[in-house]
Design an enzyme around this catalytic site. Structure first.
Site, PDB file in Angstrom:
ATOM      1  N   HIS A  63      31.177  48.790  38.160  1.00 39.47           N
ATOM      2  CA  HIS A  63      30.989  50.278  38.784  1.00 39.47           C
ATOM      3  C   HIS A  63      30.274  51.127  37.922  1.00 39.47           C
ATOM      4  O   HIS A  63      30.517  52.438  38.265  1.00 39.47           O
ATOM      5  CB  HIS A  63      32.214  50.660  39.281  1.00 39.47           C
ATOM      6  N   ASN A 105      36.447  49.304  48.130  1.00 38.97           N
ATOM      7  CA  ASN A 105      35.046  48.935  48.228  1.00 38.97           C
ATOM      8  C   ASN A 105      34.538  49.170  49.586  1.00 38.97           C
ATOM      9  O   ASN A 105      35.493  49.554  50.579  1.00 38.97           O
ATOM     10  CB  ASN A 105      35.018  47.349  47.991  1.00 38.97           C
ATOM     11  N   TYR A 125      42.887  48.938  34.872  1.00 43.58           N
ATOM     12  CA  TYR A 125      42.121  50.336  35.151  1.00 43.58           C
ATOM     13  C   TYR A 125      42.540  51.231  33.994  1.00 43.58           C
ATOM     14  O   TYR A 125      41.539  51.903  33.255  1.00 43.58           O
ATOM     15  CB  TYR A 125      42.315  50.891  36.553  1.00 43.58           C
TER      16      TYR A 125
END
Length: 806
Positions: A171, A244, A458
């Site tokens: 990303h 997404n 993350y």
């Protein structure tokens, strides 16, 4: 100081309206585009023109001037908007605040703006979520193992680990905007989550869209999944819904995520290809992972090459929990539906756009917001009980599966509007940090094994990428809720905590900050079996494995393919053909074909024929006798199911012009199209002024050289014999017309402009040319309604198989 105090003429830019003023057909006697960037450039040019040269340059020389340097030359802009990063800066929220104060830099204000006092405040996480219990980690039973999902423990320990002290791995290429979420109604029956607590409640959001595989400098139009991440700045802390544009994923367990990314990234021996999956390592991996098949169907469909970020659906992918004030829980899945409709590019168009404008999606989002066409999405939730989930033929904890809307319909929860562009790309879009573990009271996790890995991954990534454990203090990441805790130091620390206490419990600070108890985040008490011996092993115990229903990999891939229109099915076959044609190892192609046989014999045959290969036998299935699926065809899975509700607003329409063009018919078309919200561009062999047949002036803001037809949604061919002849003599015209036709876009030919269709070799067979309209100039106003309808359809797939003359 040399100063020009006369304000620059505002031109067509206005600071008194939420939207920039529209150009009128007759402004200054010249027919101009209503393209927002052109109008802004004109106003900027007027400002620059007031300083024709550096009048201080002669004063840089000589001894006297050396000791008395002059002040700089300045000019006063007509409007603060003219020097702003974005014309949406007036759209204030609790997170963004209002427009910047002229001449002010708040980052150099006195340090009391960042001093923190925890008196009478509860203990919170760095996201502003109150901590219910700061004494114990989350465990599977009182004597059981600690759980990976304990984001409070992991945040606290991870921050401590980094107290002493690059581009996203995936990303990396993204674009973002500010906006807000508005709740349709209170949803206290299902959840205590702040954004859904009352009807009409407004929650600021920051949304980032992205490709997945490419690096930061890659192109926008690559075939890929797209990220759709939403940061809610709630009054109970930040909630990140990180999803997404596709509702399923390639893998079922986070253990395989590094393998997936390594396979799809450029091959390590030569670093190619960039932002593409059409190579050996990716297809080698997925052909050995049958669970990837469903996701492959989506990526190979037109979903993999969207027309715009504004025209994508968004999905939370995983199954999440909603928890209400009574501690009752239901499962849910999150869906974002674009009000602009779901639309796509065709492959040839995407390839050509990548050369003409690699920033196509990024520019489209920015310019739509700048021009006041704020994109909107509706948030819908599929809500179901654990009992319902047990009855499905698939496992809701399997991220390679979706829940057909026929089984669990969507419940509309609210709408999201993006109405302000960032002021600085790096400070906001690049530095924003999303994490699936950033949840608030009322939102909780399921036992999805892919989600479990994301809960850690993350945060860990942001520590490396943003330079340390204090990435939450970067302005774009700070919550609007209070942050009070005992975390200290580390790189890039902003807060200056007063006092000497940095622990809890304490008495030196009066016990503050204190744990919040039940008013803070409390994890839903999922049932866990007591026994953990091999003899007493049951399905609820923690094991490294997958439930039986995870073993079915093809039913929903078949459902997806069967639910597509014939045109979409053909595009899927063509996408597989192209991708696999780039694979140099024939055995990988054959293996993938054998997997596709389990999806659709028809699809596999088309792909095999396109590769010049015989059809292999079907790949052995893990489940030889799968359960019968509840739904075999779901129309909602087709792009065609969401044509949109915005008509032709923000659509880009090209009108070819040359000297001698019929002016009146262009004015009629221009007026009708701009009134409908379209953006009209006059495109010539060059930019600049052209003269109509009656001496009228038309300003071309684009040329066929710098703006090929793939950048537009529709085309108007003008009347005027001299203009048509001049256009016919230009080598770029035929390519422009042919590509518009080839890509199935709406096309209107006025009067003599119809000759250009003949010259392009386009045979006007009425039963095959949906979206091609013919009209005399005198009837231009009358034909516009039909043309607008044709443009709103986005594309006319009946022309896909048309043969265009050479």
């Amino acid at each position: 100081m040399a100063t020009n105090n006369k304000p620059v003429a505002p031109s067509q830019l206005s600071s008194k309206s939420d939207k920039p003023a529209k150009a009128k057909p007759g402004d200054n006697g010249v027919l101009k585009t209503n393209y927002v960037a052109t109008r802004q450039a004109e106003a900027c040019n007027a400002l620059v023109a007031t300083i024709p040269h550096n009048s201080n340059k002669p004063l840089e020389h000589g001894a006297d001037n050396a000791v008395t340097p002059p002040s700089g030359v300045t000019a006063e802009p007509a409007s603060p908007e003219l020097t702003a990063s974005t014309h949406t800066e007036q759209n204030a929220s609790a997170k963004t605040g209002g427009a910047a104060q002229p001449g002010a830099n708040p980052t150099v204000a006195p340090l009391d703006r960042v001093r923190v006092d925890a008196s009478a405040q509860p203990l919170t996480t760095n996201q502003g979520v109150a901590v219910g219990d700061n004494q114990n980690s989350l465990k599977a039973g009182l004597r059981g193992p600690s759980l990976l999902e304990d984001f409070i423990l992991r945040e606290k320990i991870t921050h401590f680990d980094h107290e002493r002290i690059p581009e996203r791995v995936v990303h990396a290429r993204g674009s973002a905007a500010h906006g807000y979420f508005e709740a349709y109604d209170a949803q206290s029956k299902y959840t205590r989550a702040a954004p859904f607590s009352e009807k009409g409640k407004i929650t600021p959001v920051f949304v980032r869209f992205s490709t997945v595989a490419g690096e930061r400098g890659s192109k926008d139009t690559a075939r890929d999944a797209r990220g759709f991440a939403v940061k809610f700045y709630t009054d109970e802390g930040n909630w990140d819904l990180v999803g997404n544009n596709i509702p399923v994923f390639f893998i079922q367990d986070a253990m395989k995520f590094p393998d997936l990314v390594h396979a799809v990234k450029p091959e390590p021996h030569h670093g190619m290809p960039q932002a593409a999956s059409a190579h050996d390592t990716f297809w080698d991996f997925v052909s050995l992972m049958p669970e990837s098949t469903h996701m492959l169907m989506w990526v190979m469909s037109d979903r993999g090459i969207p027309r715009s970020y504004r025209m994508m659906q968004g999905f939370g992918v995983h199954t999440f929990r909603l928890v209400n004030e009574q501690g009752q829980s239901v499962f849910c899945k999150f869906h974002w539906k674009p009000l602009q409709g779901t639309h796509s590019l065709v492959w040839d168009e995407a390839v050509k756009i990548s050369g003409a404008d690699p920033d196509f999606h990024r520019r489209d989002l920015w310019e739509a917001i700048e021009s006041g066409e704020f994109p909107q999405w509706e948030l819908g939730l599929q809500i179901f009980s654990e009992a319902q989930a047990e009855g499905f033929s698939f496992d809701v904890l399997d991220s390679t599966k979706l829940i057909p809307e026929e089984l669990v319909p969507l419940i509309p929860f609210g709408r999201m509007v993006l109405n302000r562009n960032p002021d600085n790309f790096f400070a906001e879009t690049e530095q924003v940090a999303f994490c699936t573990a950033h949840v608030i009271p009322g939102i909780d996790f399921s036992n999805d094994p892919l989600l479990a890995g994301r809960l850690h991954s993350y945060v860990d990534t942001q520590i490396s990428r943003l330079g340390g454990p204090n990435f939450h203090e970067i302005p774009i990441n700070t919550p609007v809720a209070q942050v009070q805790n005992n975390q200290r130091d580390g790189m890039h620390r902003q807060a200056i905590n007063r006092g000497r206490v940095a622990y809890e419990p304490n008495s030196l600070a009066g016990g503050c900050p204190f744990q919040a108890g039940t008013k803070g985040f409390v994890s839903f008490p999922d049932a866990v079996s007591e026994g953990n011996t091999r003899q007493n092993l049951v399905s609820d115990d923690k094991v490294r494995g997958k439930p039986e229903k995870f073993a079915e990999h093809y039913a929903q891939a078949t459902l997806f393919f069967a639910s597509q229109t014939p045109v979409e099915q053909q595009h899927i076959a063509e996408a597989f053909r192209f991708e696999l044609s780039k694979v140099e190892v024939p055995a990988i192609r054959e293996r993938m074909l054998s997997s596709l046989v389990n999806v659709s014999q028809e699809l596999a045959e088309k792909v095999a024929a396109g590769l010049g290969m015989p059809l292999p036998e079907a790949m052995p299935k893990t489940v030889t006798e799968p359960q019968t699926p509840e739904v075999r065809v779901s129309p909602a899975l087709s792009l065609m199911a969401l044509p949109g509700e915005c008509g032709i607003r923000s659509r880009q329409i090209a009108v070819l012009v040359e000297n001698g063009v019929h002016h009146a018919s262009l004015v009629a078309m221009y007026t009708a199209l701009t009134d409908a919200g379209a953006v009209v561009h006059f495109v010539g062999p060059r930019v600049g002024i052209f003269t109509g047949a009656g001496g009228e002036k038309i300003a071309a803001n684009k040329s066929m050289e710098n703006a090929p037809s793939v950048l537009f949604d529709a085309l108007v061919l003008p009347d005027g014999s001299d203009a048509v002849q001049a256009l016919a003599d230009n080598i770029d015209t035929m390519a422009f017309v042919k590509d518009i036709f080839r890509h199935g876009k709406a096309l209107l030919a006025l009067g003599a402009g119809q000759e250009l269709l003949d010259m392009a070799g386009i045979e006007l067979l009425t039963d095959q040319n949906t979206g091609v309209l013919l009209s005399e100039s005198a009837d231009a106003a009358a034909i516009t309604a039909d043309f607008i309808k044709a443009v709103a359809a986005h594309r006319h797939p009946a022309r896909d198989s048309e043969t265009i003359g050479k």
